[in-house]
Design a protein around this motif. Structure first.
Motif, PDB file in Angstrom:
ATOM      1  N   ALA A 136       0.834  -1.207   0.000  1.00  0.00           N
ATOM      2  CA  ALA A 136       0.000   0.000   0.000  1.00  0.00           C
ATOM      3  C   ALA A 136       0.866   1.254   0.000  1.00  0.00           C
ATOM      4  CB  ALA A 136      -0.929  -0.006   1.208  1.00  0.00           C
ATOM      5  N   VAL A 137       1.916   1.260   0.821  1.00  0.00           N
ATOM      6  CA  VAL A 137       2.834   2.402   0.838  1.00  0.00           C
ATOM      7  C   VAL A 137       3.544   2.530  -0.506  1.00  0.00           C
ATOM      8  CG1 VAL A 137       4.919   3.347   1.900  1.00  0.00           C
ATOM      9  CG2 VAL A 137       3.147   2.311   3.326  1.00  0.00           C
ATOM     10  N   GLY A 138       3.944   1.394  -1.076  1.00  0.00           N
ATOM     11  CA  GLY A 138       4.584   1.415  -2.383  1.00  0.00           C
ATOM     12  C   GLY A 138       3.681   1.981  -3.463  1.00  0.00           C
ATOM     13  N   ALA A 139       2.403   1.593  -3.426  1.00  0.00           N
ATOM     14  CA  ALA A 139       1.448   2.127  -4.401  1.00  0.00           C
ATOM     15  C   ALA A 139       1.270   3.627  -4.225  1.00  0.00           C
ATOM     16  CB  ALA A 139       0.101   1.417  -4.247  1.00  0.00           C
ATOM     17  N   LEU A 140       1.271   4.086  -2.985  1.00  0.00           N
ATOM     18  CA  LEU A 140       1.165   5.522  -2.714  1.00  0.00           C
ATOM     19  C   LEU A 140       2.366   6.263  -3.285  1.00  0.00           C
ATOM     20  CD1 LEU A 140      -0.242   7.884  -1.169  1.00  0.00           C
ATOM     21  CD2 LEU A 140       1.179   7.272   0.799  1.00  0.00           C
ATOM     22  N   ILE A 141       3.554   5.743  -3.034  1.00  0.00           N
ATOM     23  CA  ILE A 141       4.763   6.382  -3.548  1.00  0.00           C
ATOM     24  C   ILE A 141       4.774   6.366  -5.069  1.00  0.00           C
ATOM     25  CG2 ILE A 141       7.284   6.165  -3.671  1.00  0.00           C
ATOM     26  CD1 ILE A 141       7.182   5.013  -0.816  1.00  0.00           C
ATOM     27  N   HIS A 142       4.391   5.217  -5.634  1.00  0.00           N
ATOM     28  CA  HIS A 142       4.499   5.020  -7.078  1.00  0.00           C
ATOM     29  C   HIS A 142       3.542   5.899  -7.861  1.00  0.00           C
ATOM     30  CE1 HIS A 142       4.088   2.805 -10.943  1.00  0.00           C
ATOM     31  NE2 HIS A 142       5.362   2.527 -10.731  1.00  0.00           N
ATOM     32  N   ASN A 143       2.354   6.124  -7.331  1.00  0.00           N
ATOM     33  CA  ASN A 143       1.321   6.777  -8.132  1.00  0.00           C
ATOM     34  C   ASN A 143       0.841   8.130  -7.611  1.00  0.00           C
ATOM     35  OD1 ASN A 143       0.490   4.596 -10.236  1.00  0.00           O
ATOM     36  ND2 ASN A 143       0.564   3.481  -8.314  1.00  0.00           N
ATOM     37  N   TRP A 144       1.182   8.486  -6.365  1.00  0.00           N
ATOM     38  CA  TRP A 144       0.606   9.689  -5.793  1.00  0.00           C
ATOM     39  C   TRP A 144       1.622  10.724  -5.343  1.00  0.00           C
ATOM     40  CZ3 TRP A 144      -4.606  10.467  -6.010  1.00  0.00           C
ATOM     41  CH2 TRP A 144      -5.381   9.358  -6.349  1.00  0.00           C
ATOM     42  N   ILE A 145       2.826  10.326  -4.960  1.00  0.00           N
ATOM     43  CA  ILE A 145       3.820  11.299  -4.511  1.00  0.00           C
ATOM     44  C   ILE A 145       4.535  11.877  -5.725  1.00  0.00           C
ATOM     45  CG2 ILE A 145       5.942  11.626  -3.185  1.00  0.00           C
ATOM     46  CD1 ILE A 145       5.002   9.564  -1.240  1.00  0.00           C
ATOM     47  N   PRO A 146       4.554  13.197  -5.869  1.00  0.00           N
ATOM     48  CA  PRO A 146       5.172  13.820  -7.056  1.00  0.00           C
ATOM     49  C   PRO A 146       6.657  13.492  -7.175  1.00  0.00           C
ATOM     50  CG  PRO A 146       3.827  15.409  -5.843  1.00  0.00           C
ATOM     51  CD  PRO A 146       3.933  14.187  -4.975  1.00  0.00           C
ATOM     52  N   GLN A 147       7.095  13.316  -8.398  1.00  0.00           N
ATOM     53  CA  GLN A 147       8.500  13.016  -8.660  1.00  0.00           C
ATOM     54  C   GLN A 147       9.408  14.114  -8.125  1.00  0.00           C
ATOM     55  OE1 GLN A 147       9.732  10.105 -10.252  1.00  0.00           O
ATOM     56  NE2 GLN A 147      11.657  10.887  -9.439  1.00  0.00           N
ATOM     57  N   ALA A 148       8.960  15.380  -8.236  1.00  0.00           N
ATOM     58  CA  ALA A 148       9.786  16.500  -7.780  1.00  0.00           C
ATOM     59  C   ALA A 148      10.057  16.419  -6.273  1.00  0.00           C
ATOM     60  CB  ALA A 148       9.099  17.823  -8.119  1.00  0.00           C
ATOM     61  N   LEU A 149       9.055  15.962  -5.512  1.00  0.00           N
ATOM     62  CA  LEU A 149       9.239  15.832  -4.067  1.00  0.00           C
ATOM     63  C   LEU A 149      10.242  14.733  -3.745  1.00  0.00           C
ATOM     64  CD1 LEU A 149       8.432  16.612  -1.204  1.00  0.00           C
ATOM     65  CD2 LEU A 149       6.524  14.987  -1.363  1.00  0.00           C
ATOM     66  N   ILE A 150      10.134  13.608  -4.436  1.00  0.00           N
ATOM     67  CA  ILE A 150      11.091  12.510  -4.234  1.00  0.00           C
ATOM     68  C   ILE A 150      12.501  12.982  -4.558  1.00  0.00           C
ATOM     69  CG2 ILE A 150      11.801  10.218  -5.016  1.00  0.00           C
ATOM     70  CD1 ILE A 150       9.341  10.045  -3.359  1.00  0.00           C
ATOM     71  N   ASP A 151      12.663  13.657  -5.701  1.00  0.00           N
ATOM     72  CA  ASP A 151      13.989  14.136  -6.113  1.00  0.00           C
ATOM     73  C   ASP A 151      14.545  15.146  -5.116  1.00  0.00           C
ATOM     74  OD1 ASP A 151      13.870  12.556  -8.364  1.00  0.00           O
ATOM     75  OD2 ASP A 151      13.134  14.161  -9.665  1.00  0.00           O
ATOM     76  N   GLY A 152      13.665  15.996  -4.574  1.00  0.00           N
ATOM     77  CA  GLY A 152      14.130  17.032  -3.660  1.00  0.00           C
ATOM     78  C   GLY A 152      14.580  16.494  -2.317  1.00  0.00           C
ATOM     79  N   VAL A 153      13.997  15.379  -1.892  1.00  0.00           N
ATOM     80  CA  VAL A 153      14.323  14.832  -0.574  1.00  0.00           C
ATOM     81  C   VAL A 153      15.318  13.684  -0.662  1.00  0.00           C
ATOM     82  CG1 VAL A 153      13.370  13.713   1.479  1.00  0.00           C
ATOM     83  CG2 VAL A 153      12.078  15.522   0.337  1.00  0.00           C
ATOM     84  N   LEU A 154      15.121  12.770  -1.614  1.00  0.00           N
ATOM     85  CA  LEU A 154      15.930  11.548  -1.697  1.00  0.00           C
ATOM     86  C   LEU A 154      16.663  11.400  -3.023  1.00  0.00           C
ATOM     87  CD1 LEU A 154      13.433   9.010  -0.065  1.00  0.00           C
ATOM     88  CD2 LEU A 154      15.429  10.060   1.012  1.00  0.00           C
ATOM     89  N   GLY A 155      16.815  12.491  -3.744  1.00  0.00           N
ATOM     90  CA  GLY A 155      17.506  12.430  -5.033  1.00  0.00           C
ATOM     91  C   GLY A 155      18.933  11.934  -4.897  1.00  0.00           C
ATOM     92  N   GLN A 156      19.441  11.330  -5.954  1.00  0.00           N
ATOM     93  CA  GLN A 156      20.779  10.745  -5.897  1.00  0.00           C
ATOM     94  C   GLN A 156      21.869  11.797  -5.715  1.00  0.00           C
ATOM     95  OE1 GLN A 156      21.729   7.433  -8.452  1.00  0.00           O
ATOM     96  NE2 GLN A 156      19.624   7.256  -9.164  1.00  0.00           N
ATOM     97  N   ASP A 157      21.549  13.078  -5.970  1.00  0.00           N
ATOM     98  CA  ASP A 157      22.529  14.131  -5.782  1.00  0.00           C
ATOM     99  C   ASP A 157      22.507  14.717  -4.374  1.00  0.00           C
ATOM    100  OD1 ASP A 157      19.980  15.160  -6.216  1.00  0.00           O
ATOM    101  OD2 ASP A 157      20.742  17.052  -7.015  1.00  0.00           O
ATOM    102  N   LYS A 158      21.658  14.187  -3.501  1.00  0.00           N
ATOM    103  CA  LYS A 158      21.524  14.706  -2.138  1.00  0.00           C
ATOM    104  C   LYS A 158      22.375  13.871  -1.187  1.00  0.00           C
ATOM    105  CE  LYS A 158      18.444  17.728  -3.459  1.00  0.00           C
ATOM    106  NZ  LYS A 158      18.399  17.374  -4.881  1.00  0.00           N
ATOM    107  N   TRP A 159      23.377  14.496  -0.572  1.00  0.00           N
ATOM    108  CA  TRP A 159      24.295  13.752   0.292  1.00  0.00           C
ATOM    109  C   TRP A 159      23.593  13.202   1.537  1.00  0.00           C
ATOM    110  CZ3 TRP A 159      24.813  15.058   5.343  1.00  0.00           C
ATOM    111  CH2 TRP A 159      24.419  16.352   5.726  1.00  0.00           C
ATOM    112  N   TRP A 160      22.512  13.883   1.953  1.00  0.00           N
ATOM    113  CA  TRP A 160      21.836  13.474   3.180  1.00  0.00           C
ATOM    114  C   TRP A 160      20.829  12.336   2.961  1.00  0.00           C
ATOM    115  CZ3 TRP A 160      20.790  18.372   0.955  1.00  0.00           C
ATOM    116  CH2 TRP A 160      19.548  18.464   0.312  1.00  0.00           C
ATOM    117  N   ALA A 161      20.645  11.902   1.712  1.00  0.00           N
ATOM    118  CA  ALA A 161      19.604  10.921   1.422  1.00  0.00           C
ATOM    119  C   ALA A 161      19.824   9.613   2.185  1.00  0.00           C
ATOM    120  CB  ALA A 161      19.533  10.657  -0.084  1.00  0.00           C
ATOM    121  N   VAL A 162      21.054   9.120   2.228  1.00  0.00           N
ATOM    122  CA  VAL A 162      21.326   7.840   2.894  1.00  0.00           C
ATOM    123  C   VAL A 162      21.106   7.932   4.406  1.00  0.00           C
ATOM    124  CG1 VAL A 162      23.093   6.115   3.408  1.00  0.00           C
ATOM    125  CG2 VAL A 162      22.842   6.981   1.079  1.00  0.00           C
TER     126      VAL A 162
END
Length: 336
Positions: A222-248
């Protein structure tokens, strides 16, 4: 040969045929599987069925193999061994035991009571929930076999390194006294299991493990479906993007409060990978959930004192963060 392997990965592990079947069924009842709501239903139905089918079949097979390595035999194999060989063997034994971190605590008590070195016992305790062979096979369907096998290697290395460090510091006095006094049951070596008994054991493990983890699978999907279809890509990139050192480190912190079997985190991992989150970041989250969840730490605190618990958490946390950074740096090579 490569084509056969690719077919096995796509049709057996990823079950692309099941994805097509679910999409066709949704279309037949008038639901667009490419729309937001339809895509969520497709993700949920497909992943739940896929995970339960693969989980059931692999738990049965691996439990049959694991019937050859009951706790008594594991203690016998590890007993009297010392050094790097004992640490490595303990970590490898941990990979074939389908236990979550909480259910590993009774084994921890049994190993310590039986006189196994503390470092060897912690190598097993770290490895057992972290590197589960069934979950690794499922993980290969998400990130590919090279990355999944690298995860196994790094998980075993983390378990060995953590056990070695704890053993070198000699913190036996930080284990609660009642653990050393716990009774040790050596089993009945004169009554080997027959094939029928091993099959019965595998069925019991299948029912027990699936019965315990299916709620987490549903929540994870259910959480995966929420992430996959409802959370905007821009939000994911801004928080957990591969260029973010704090993501890990953020992924590790986010994983600690979550209590779920590793199978419950796989749908979340699949959705995050699909959103472009770094593989190392996703693995760091999964490892934190399985090895550093608050319930398991609370249980561990009942058998060890705060100094040893703090050292354990520090070692595992640093190891997970380093693993995440290593994977994010090397994943282009592993996926090539």
């Amino acid at each position: 040969m490569r084509d056969v392997f690719s077919w096995f990965n796509d049709q057996i592990l990823r079950m692309e045929w099941l994805s097509d079947l679910v999409a066709a069924m949704l279309t037949a009842i008038g639901i667009d599987p490419l729309g937001r709501w339809g895509g969520s239903l497709h993700f949920f139905a497909y992943d739940v069925i896929k995970i339960l089918i693969l989980l059931g079949s692999m738990i049965f097979a691996l439990s049959y193999v694991q019937s050859y390595f009951p706790p008594e035999r594991s203690r016998a194999i590890l007993g009297g061994r010392r050094g790097l060989g004992a640490l490595t063997l303990a970590a490898l034994l941990g990979t074939v035991t389908p236990f979550c971190s909480c259910s590993s605590i009774p084994l921890f008590i049994g190993f310590v009571a039986a006189g196994l070195p503390l470092g060897v016992t912690f190598a097993f305790l770290i490895s057992s929930p972290l590197v589960d062979l069934a979950s690794v096979i499922l993980l290969a369907g998400i990130i590919g076999w090279p990355a999944a096998l690298a995860y196994v290697v790094l998980g075993v290395v983390l378990a060995v390194a953590g056990g070695a460090l704890i053993g070198a510091i000699h913190m036996e006095s930080e284990v609660e006294p009642f653990v050393y006094a716990a009774p040790v049951h050596n089993g009945d070596p004169g009554a080997p299991l027959t094939r029928r008994m091993r099959l019965a054991y595998a069925r019991e493990q299948l029912v027990d493990i699936v019965g315990r983890v299916w709620p987490y699978v549903l929540i994870g999907v259910a959480v995966g479906a929420l992430i996959h279809n409802w959370i905007p890509q821009a939000l994911i990139d801004g928080v957990l993007g591969q260029d973010k050192w704090w993501a890990v480190p953020l992924a590790v912190v986010a994983g600690v409060p979550v209590y779920a079997d590793i199978f419950g985190t796989l749908p979340v991992a699949e959705a995050l990978v699909g959103k472009g989150v770094g593989t190392g970041t996703v693995l760091a989250f999964m490892m934190a959930v399985t090895a550093l969840s608050l319930p398991s730490l609370i249980l561990l605190r009942r058998v060890v004192r705060m100094r040893l618990l703090t050292l354990f958490v520090a070692i595992v946390t640093v190891g997970i963060i380093l693993t995440g950074y290593v994977f994010n740096a090397l994943i282009p090579l592993l996926m090539a």
